[in-house]
Write a protein that holds these residues in place. Structure first.
Motif, PDB file in Angstrom:
ATOM      1  N   UNK A  73      -2.872  -5.768 -10.785  1.00 42.06           N
ATOM      2  CA  UNK A  73      -2.940  -6.569  -9.497  1.00 42.06           C
ATOM      3  C   UNK A  73      -4.400  -6.303  -8.716  1.00 42.06           C
ATOM      4  N   UNK A  74      -4.683  -7.364  -8.138  1.00 40.52           N
ATOM      5  CA  UNK A  74      -5.767  -7.238  -7.139  1.00 40.52           C
ATOM      6  C   UNK A  74      -5.080  -8.023  -5.867  1.00 40.52           C
ATOM      7  N   UNK A  75      -5.416  -7.250  -4.988  1.00 44.16           N
ATOM      8  CA  UNK A  75      -4.810  -8.019  -3.484  1.00 44.16           C
ATOM      9  C   UNK A  75      -5.117  -7.083  -2.473  1.00 44.16           C
ATOM     10  N   UNK A  76      -4.390  -7.200  -1.357  1.00 48.34           N
ATOM     11  CA  UNK A  76      -4.986  -6.827  -0.026  1.00 48.34           C
ATOM     12  C   UNK A  76      -3.703  -5.783   0.463  1.00 48.34           C
ATOM     13  N   UNK A  77      -4.118  -4.843   0.997  1.00 52.82           N
ATOM     14  CA  UNK A  77      -3.085  -3.663   1.272  1.00 52.82           C
ATOM     15  C   UNK A  77      -2.441  -4.031   2.531  1.00 52.82           C
ATOM     16  N   UNK A  78      -0.976  -4.319   2.748  1.00 55.39           N
ATOM     17  CA  UNK A  78      -0.128  -4.934   3.520  1.00 55.39           C
ATOM     18  C   UNK A  78       0.271  -3.566   4.562  1.00 55.39           C
ATOM     19  N   UNK A  79       0.550  -2.629   3.746  1.00 55.82           N
ATOM     20  CA  UNK A  79       1.260  -1.520   4.469  1.00 55.82           C
ATOM     21  C   UNK A  79       1.139  -0.297   3.733  1.00 55.82           C
ATOM     22  N   UNK A  80       0.852   1.041   4.204  1.00 54.45           N
ATOM     23  CA  UNK A  80       0.965   2.282   3.438  1.00 54.45           C
ATOM     24  C   UNK A  80       2.146   3.049   3.706  1.00 54.45           C
ATOM     25  N   UNK A  81       2.649   3.690   2.912  1.00 55.01           N
ATOM     26  CA  UNK A  81       3.708   4.609   2.899  1.00 55.01           C
ATOM     27  C   UNK A  81       3.305   6.081   3.319  1.00 55.01           C
ATOM     28  N   UNK A  82       4.555   6.840   3.716  1.00 55.77           N
ATOM     29  CA  UNK A  82       3.932   8.045   4.235  1.00 55.77           C
ATOM     30  C   UNK A  82       3.066   8.900   3.265  1.00 55.77           C
ATOM     31  N   UNK A  83       2.020   9.423   3.929  1.00 55.92           N
ATOM     32  CA  UNK A  83       1.106  10.424   3.033  1.00 55.92           C
ATOM     33  C   UNK A  83       0.050   9.703   2.473  1.00 55.92           C
ATOM     34  N   UNK A  84      -0.110   8.362   2.717  1.00 48.85           N
ATOM     35  CA  UNK A  84      -1.327   7.537   2.144  1.00 48.85           C
ATOM     36  C   UNK A  84      -2.372   7.526   3.364  1.00 48.85           C
ATOM     37  N   UNK A  85      -3.383   8.400   3.256  1.00 52.52           N
ATOM     38  CA  UNK A  85      -4.381   8.337   4.367  1.00 52.52           C
ATOM     39  C   UNK A  85      -5.558   7.808   3.887  1.00 52.52           C
ATOM     40  N   UNK A  86      -5.890   7.381   2.933  1.00 53.04           N
ATOM     41  CA  UNK A  86      -7.181   6.992   2.582  1.00 53.04           C
ATOM     42  C   UNK A  86      -7.231   5.435   2.181  1.00 53.04           C
ATOM     43  N   UNK A  87      -6.252   4.628   2.392  1.00 54.30           N
ATOM     44  CA  UNK A  87      -6.078   3.240   2.229  1.00 54.30           C
ATOM     45  C   UNK A  87      -5.702   2.686   3.371  1.00 54.30           C
ATOM     46  N   UNK A  88      -5.976   1.224   4.154  1.00 56.21           N
ATOM     47  CA  UNK A  88      -5.429   0.949   5.332  1.00 56.21           C
ATOM     48  C   UNK A  88      -5.068  -0.381   5.115  1.00 56.21           C
ATOM     49  N   UNK A  89      -4.237  -1.071   5.919  1.00 53.31           N
ATOM     50  CA  UNK A  89      -3.860  -2.398   5.914  1.00 53.31           C
ATOM     51  C   UNK A  89      -5.086  -3.180   6.046  1.00 53.31           C
ATOM     52  N   UNK A  90      -5.338  -4.314   5.196  1.00 53.65           N
ATOM     53  CA  UNK A  90      -6.461  -5.126   5.059  1.00 53.65           C
ATOM     54  C   UNK A  90      -7.705  -4.716   4.077  1.00 53.65           C
ATOM     55  N   UNK A  91      -7.456  -3.691   3.322  1.00 63.46           N
ATOM     56  CA  UNK A  91      -8.373  -3.259   2.549  1.00 63.46           C
ATOM     57  C   UNK A  91      -8.181  -3.957   1.027  1.00 63.46           C
ATOM     58  N   UNK A  92      -9.160  -4.472   0.613  1.00 65.80           N
ATOM     59  CA  UNK A  92      -9.302  -5.378  -0.798  1.00 65.80           C
ATOM     60  C   UNK A  92      -8.970  -4.111  -1.873  1.00 65.80           C
ATOM     61  N   UNK A  93      -8.039  -4.052  -2.601  1.00 65.85           N
ATOM     62  CA  UNK A  93      -7.841  -3.101  -3.879  1.00 65.85           C
ATOM     63  C   UNK A  93      -7.525  -3.765  -5.132  1.00 65.85           C
ATOM     64  N   UNK A  94      -7.525  -3.069  -6.105  1.00 66.73           N
ATOM     65  CA  UNK A  94      -7.190  -3.335  -7.340  1.00 66.73           C
ATOM     66  C   UNK A  94      -6.408  -2.212  -8.176  1.00 66.73           C
ATOM     67  N   UNK A  95      -5.742  -2.475  -9.364  1.00 66.46           N
ATOM     68  CA  UNK A  95      -5.035  -1.318  -9.807  1.00 66.46           C
ATOM     69  C   UNK A  95      -3.921  -1.830 -10.496  1.00 66.46           C
ATOM     70  N   UNK A  96      -3.025  -0.819 -10.924  1.00 68.85           N
ATOM     71  CA  UNK A  96      -1.934  -1.333 -11.710  1.00 68.85           C
ATOM     72  C   UNK A  96      -0.789  -0.373 -11.116  1.00 68.85           C
ATOM     73  N   UNK A  97       0.583  -0.746 -11.617  1.00 64.42           N
ATOM     74  CA  UNK A  97       1.829   0.039 -11.412  1.00 64.42           C
ATOM     75  C   UNK A  97       2.094   0.298 -12.388  1.00 64.42           C
ATOM     76  N   UNK A  98       1.242   0.267 -13.854  1.00 63.84           N
ATOM     77  CA  UNK A  98       1.846   0.488 -14.968  1.00 63.84           C
ATOM     78  C   UNK A  98       2.121   2.015 -15.161  1.00 63.84           C
ATOM     79  N   UNK A  99       3.116   2.481 -15.706  1.00 62.17           N
ATOM     80  CA  UNK A  99       3.429   3.983 -15.929  1.00 62.17           C
ATOM     81  C   UNK A  99       4.064   3.720 -17.252  1.00 62.17           C
TER      82      UNK A  99
END
Ligand SMILES: NC(=O)c1ccc[n+]([C@@H]2O[C@H](COP(=O)([O-])OP(=O)(O)OC[C@H]3O[C@@H](n4cnc5c(N)ncnc54)[C@H](OP(=O)(O)O)[C@@H]3O)[C@@H](O)[C@H]2O)c1
Length: 334
Positions: A73-99
């Protein structure tokens, strides 16, 4: 939100359907991403088809346990869950949920997806959402295969079978950049492209069988597994490393898994046989970002599809003729 849902196994156009589903909520350590672009990878089409059938023991007997496919995925942070301090709504990010666990999360063939924060990094301005979203699984697999498993360095002779596909186009470029002498194996229509990516030699698999040639290699990355593993290992130079990276044929009950099992058994023998895992960590994503953002490694995107045509994208992957990577564009707006 709109998501492409799968409730049974079969041909993509028959089993993939766009539906309205609830937006998933991020839990502790997770991030809700508004998806701009998602890549399409081999695990996606294998699970759509439910092939080889034995994989259904893990994915779900009658239908996949997770109904939405997609991991990159490449997209925009819409919301962060509890304990996520280094990403904020509006950040452009990419990565993967692959496990490795198929029951983890819901997929990225959707307008929103929940991704572990540790599997996302910021997307630099010079890297487009399409390049980033199309590159994660194939780019990371190629990077880890060449850098860590094959320990590729200057002067090493590297053969990449399936050099024109998603993993292959990255592997050729990364090995060449590491100073290796790269031989790419691909079909006639892709010879020039593979050469342009940095392969010193290119073998057209419709003309020449590399397992019958006299050339020997220090590292063989096999993305196709169209030859018995013993035949591929026979082209290794003394001390060389064979990296089988495919399940081969995806048909029937076992498909190419018997070949995979034979390659696994060889890991116990005298030949250096090692598999590669797509390990999505921030460290690995940062290393991939550095290669892509510098322009030293290019993301080859054959074509993009809209979310409404995920079935077309998956069907194209199933043709085994993908040239580089393909991607699904979900949101194009800012
Ligand atoms: N280890 C991991 O975690 C991991 C992660 C991702 C993927 N993988 C594996 O990596 C493999 C490659 O994935 P991918 O996304 O790169 O696949 P892909 O893009 O679907 O590969 C398509 C390519 O395969 C080539 N090909 C087909 N038949 C060939 C043959 N006989 N000889 C040489 N090339 C041939 C085609 O080349 P031409 O059209 O030029 O013939 C085409 O460019 C898959 O098997 C996948 O399961 C592993």
């Amino acid at each position: 939100m709109k998501a492409v849902v799968q409730h049974r196994y079969g041909p993509p156009e028959q089993v993939l359907e766009a539906r309205d589903v609830p937006v998933p909520r991020p839990g502790p350590g997770e991030v809700l991403v508004r998806v701009r672009v998602t890549g399409v990878n081999t695990p996606d089409w294998l699970t759509v088809a439910g092939l080889p059938r034995v994989l259904r023991l893990q994915a779900g007997l009658r239908r996949p346990k997770v109904p939405v496919r997609g991991s990159d995925v490449a997209g925009v942070v819409a919301e962060v869950g509890p304990g996520v301090a280094d990403l904020r709504p509006g950040d452009e990010v990419f990565g993967s949920l692959w496990t490795k666990s198929v029951s983890a999360g819901t997929g990225t063939f959707a307008e929103f997806a929940v991704v572990p924060a540790g599997q996302l990094v910021r997307r630099p301005a010079g890297l487009s959402a399409t390049e980033a979203g199309a590159s994660v699984m194939s780019g990371l697999t190629a990077l880890l295969a060449m850098r860590d498993v094959g320990r590729v360095g200057p002067g090493r002779r590297v053969l990449v079978n399936g050099a024109s596909g998603g993993v292959g186009t990255f592997a050729v470029q990364i090995a060449a950049r590491l100073g290796a002498h790269v031989t790419g194996v691909c079909g006639p229509g892709n010879v020039e492209m593979v050469r342009s990516l940095g392969a010193a030699d290119v073998i057209d698999h419709t003309v020449e069988d590399y397992t019958r040639g006299a050339r020997r290699y220090d590292v063989v990355l096999d993305n196709v597994l169209n030859h018995p593993p013993t035949a591929t290992a026979a082209v290794l130079a003394p001390g060389g490393t064979f990296i089988p990276n495919s399940i081969g044929r995806a048909e029937g009950v076992f498909g190419g898994l018997t070949r995979v099992a034979r390659a696994k058994l060889m890991e116990r023998g005298p030949t250096d046989v090692r598999s590669v895992e797509c390990d999505v960590t921030r460290e690995n994503l940062d290393a991939l970002t550095a290669l892509l953002a510098s322009g030293e490694v290019k993301v080859i995107v054959e074509r993009t599809y809209p979310l409404d045509d995920v079935a077309g994208a998956v069907a194209h992957m199933m043709s085994h003729r993908t040239r580089g990577n393909i991607a699904v564009v979900v949101h194009t707006d800012g």
